[in-house]
Design an enzyme around this catalytic site. Structure first.
Site, PDB file in Angstrom:
ATOM      1  N   CYS A   1       4.236   1.581   1.963  1.00  0.00           N
ATOM      2  CA  CYS A   1       5.249   0.531   1.898  1.00  0.00           C
ATOM      3  C   CYS A   1       6.679   1.019   2.060  1.00  0.00           C
ATOM      4  O   CYS A   1       7.492   0.327   2.670  1.00  0.00           O
ATOM      5  CB  CYS A   1       5.121  -0.291   0.628  1.00  0.00           C
ATOM      6  SG  CYS A   1       5.398   0.648  -0.860  1.00  0.00           S
TER       7      CYS A   1
ATOM      8  N   HIS B   1       6.963   0.244  -5.283  1.00  0.00           N
ATOM      9  CA  HIS B   1       6.785  -0.648  -4.142  1.00  0.00           C
ATOM     10  C   HIS B   1       8.146  -1.075  -3.614  1.00  0.00           C
ATOM     11  O   HIS B   1       9.038  -1.396  -4.377  1.00  0.00           O
ATOM     12  CB  HIS B   1       5.991  -1.890  -4.546  1.00  0.00           C
ATOM     13  CG  HIS B   1       5.818  -2.830  -3.405  1.00  0.00           C
ATOM     14  ND1 HIS B   1       4.954  -2.580  -2.363  1.00  0.00           N
ATOM     15  CD2 HIS B   1       6.445  -3.986  -3.095  1.00  0.00           C
ATOM     16  CE1 HIS B   1       5.036  -3.555  -1.488  1.00  0.00           C
ATOM     17  NE2 HIS B   1       5.938  -4.428  -1.903  1.00  0.00           N
TER      18      HIS B   1
ATOM     19  N   ASP C   1       0.869  -1.179   0.000  1.00  0.00           N
ATOM     20  CA  ASP C   1       0.000   0.000   0.000  1.00  0.00           C
ATOM     21  C   ASP C   1       0.898   1.218   0.000  1.00  0.00           C
ATOM     22  O   ASP C   1       2.115   1.110  -0.119  1.00  0.00           O
ATOM     23  CB  ASP C   1      -0.936  -0.014   1.212  1.00  0.00           C
ATOM     24  CG  ASP C   1      -0.185   0.063   2.527  1.00  0.00           C
ATOM     25  OD1 ASP C   1      -0.805  -0.121   3.580  1.00  0.00           O
ATOM     26  OD2 ASP C   1       1.046   0.278   2.518  1.00  0.00           O
TER      27      ASP C   1
END
Lengths: 128, 412
Positions: free
Chosen positions: B171, B378, B168
């Site tokens: 991260c 990410h 999310d």
């Protein structure tokens, strides 16, 4: 066979030459092993001395390469292709037997019945 | 990406219209909410490094899901865009004009559904995984991108194992926090020097900044008090981490923290606060004309963050909600914690940016935390592999022979 830890082992051995059978990508030998210095030797049904941590043949497939070559259940494997098998872990033993580039394994094995037979025949010989 | 729209004829076109109208809808909202709307508009225009700042206001957009990754040849952000618009349409079939409050409420609901685990606690950081296996599983294709990413993984496969961090918008912060709590060997200077729980009041006293703060979970406390609580937790946990006597103890502590509950989010907000405070300090030094680290110039050169206040309003307060951290903000994070965040950026394999240090001016004196990213969006955590035959001091590790094991038989 008498097994005294620390003493050299003196046994009657038989040479067994197993031709591995190719089954697709695998080379099978047709027998199973148990034992090893990292295993619990008390559970070994074949050993005379329960402190013996050697490699034993626990099963032989009917009609398989091992049976054809003369290997019998309960045999203790002393050497594989010259490599000692009396002081190895279970996994080391497996590795020595299952080398992918070897089609043949030559074992030195010993078994109780062998010893008995030889001892008996020696006793029966008249001494000249 | 128009083919997705055309595949469902009218409804597709309607969806497009709805999207547009939704945005207009929010702009027609009442006076009091106009400030927020402007912020969103500003955010969309001025994130040069981020291709897909969420236009759909869904926090999950920023993350990545394993399914999406296996078919990585098409640009993942567009796939996510279409995916999330379907969700929103289902929720508001006939209401073309949704007010600003409704959007915020939905955002909060979607967000709050994350911290409440369904029955069992969900770990936010997975157990260590072998990198070789992971890379072969996730990147099966043979495109140049797949090869590049796999090459990156191969380069580090024998040095680290991978721990996947929940995907999310938190991260980057979460991965950094995890590395701090699981690997850091000593407390940073600033944590020992002063009472950090006094910092929120001090920061707030100069311009009432904290009223802009946004927390993921609701609380009765004032924002300043909430931040004090967050910082207190961080201090306690960091102390606890460093004092753990064994790796198992440390792992147990991390498993207690990273379960997606209040504590984890409080720690993440504490990190954000530290970034704000550091930004204020650096900005003050900069305006005086003294030397500051290079990243500060980049940080405050952005139109959307010319000063700490706008940094908070336009960037920091959205982190975790509808945005992650830009690279220059990663530098700010590293600098605030006095840790060098060493990131392996796989899409930059074979270039000199493959390993990037955030910041890069304290590699000698600050401890390193290793993270991994495939796309600068990410972040996952990397655990250095220990040699399995020797312990930390170089002595061989004695392994007990497996006595008591039932008779093992191997078929050959």
């Amino acid at each position: 066979m008498s097994y005294i830890p620390g003493q050299p082992v003196s046994v009657v051995v038989q040479r067994i030459e197993i031709q591995k059978l190719r089954d697709g990508d695998n080379l099978i030998l047709g027998f199973s092993i148990g034992g090893g210095i990292d295993q619990d030797s008390n559970q070994n049904p074949f050993s005379e001395d329960k402190t013996d941590k050697g490699i034993y043949v626990t099963r032989v497939s009917k009609g398989g390469p091992a049976e054809v070559a003369g290997l019998r259940i309960g045999d203790k494997i002393m050497q594989v292709n010259g490599w000692d098998m009396t002081m190895v872990t279970h996994d080391q033993a497996r590795k020595k037997l299952t080398k992918k580039n070897e089609d043949v394994v030559r074992l030195l094995v010993t078994r109780r019945s062998l010893e008995d037979v030889v001892r008996q025949s020696m006793m029966q010989q008249p001494t000249h | 990406m128009h083919k997705n729209v055309n595949s469902s004829c009218d409804s597709g076109i309607q969806r497009q219209c709805k999207k547009a109208k939704k945005y207009d809808g929010s702009e027609l909202s009442t006076q009091g909410q106009k400030v927020d709307v402007k912020d969103q508009a500003v955010e969309k225009k001025t994130y040069p490094l981020g291709p897909d700042r969420s236009t759909e206001l869904t926090p999950t957009m920023h993350g990545c899901d394993p399914e999406g990754r296996s078919t990585h040849d098409s640009h993942p952000s567009h796939q996510h865009l279409m995916g999330s618009s379907v969700d929103e349409d289902d929720k508001s079939d006939f209401d073309l004009y949704r007010a600003e409050e409704e959007i915020e409420k939905e955002l909060r609901q979607k967000y709050q559904s994350k911290p409440e685990p369904a029955g069992e606690s969900q770990s936010s950081v997975s157990a260590p995984e072998d990198i070789q296996t992971y890379s072969e599983r996730e990147w099966k294709g043979n495109t140049s991108k797949s090869r590049l990413i796999r090459k990156g993984y191969d380069t580090i496969a024998n040095k680290y194992t991978l721990r996947i961090v929940r995907g999310d918008n938190y991260c980057a912060l979460r991965a950094t926090l995890f590395q701090v709590l699981s690997l850091s060997k000593q407390l940073p200077a600033w944590l020992g020097e002063s009472d950090i729980t006094e910092w929120p009041k001090r920061v707030n006293s100069d311009g009432d900044l904290i009223k802009e703060w946004r927390f993921p979970l609701e609380s009765r406390k004032s924002k300043v008090e909430m931040l004090e609580q967050c910082l207190n937790r961080l201090r306690k946990r960091w102390h606890e981490a460093v004092e753990c006597k064994s790796l198992q103890e440390r792992e147990r502590m991390c498993q207690q923290v990273f379960v997606g509950q209040e504590e984890e989010y409080e720690l993440l907000e504490a990190l954000k606060f530290l970034m704000l405070r550091t930004a204020i300090q650096l900005h003050a030094v900069m305006t005086k004309g003294s030397d500051v680290p290079e990243f500060c110039w980049l940080l405050f050169a952005r139109d959307s963050s010319k000063c700490p206040k706008s940094l908070l309003t336009n960037h920091l307060r959205h982190v975790g909600f509808n945005g992650g951290l830009e690279q220059v903000e990663m530098c700010l994070l590293g600098h605030s914690l006095q840790q060098t965040i060493q990131v392996y950026r796989l899409y930059k394999s074979d270039t000199e940016e493959f390993i990037t240090y955030y910041p890069n001016d304290h590699q000698e004196d600050w401890p390193s935390l290793c993270l991994l990213t495939e796309d600068d969006r990410h972040y996952n955590a990397l655990v250095p592999k220990r040699s399995t035959n020797f312990d930390e001091c170089g002595w061989p590790i004695w392994r007990q022979p497996s006595d008591g094991q039932s008779h093992v038989t191997t078929r050959l």
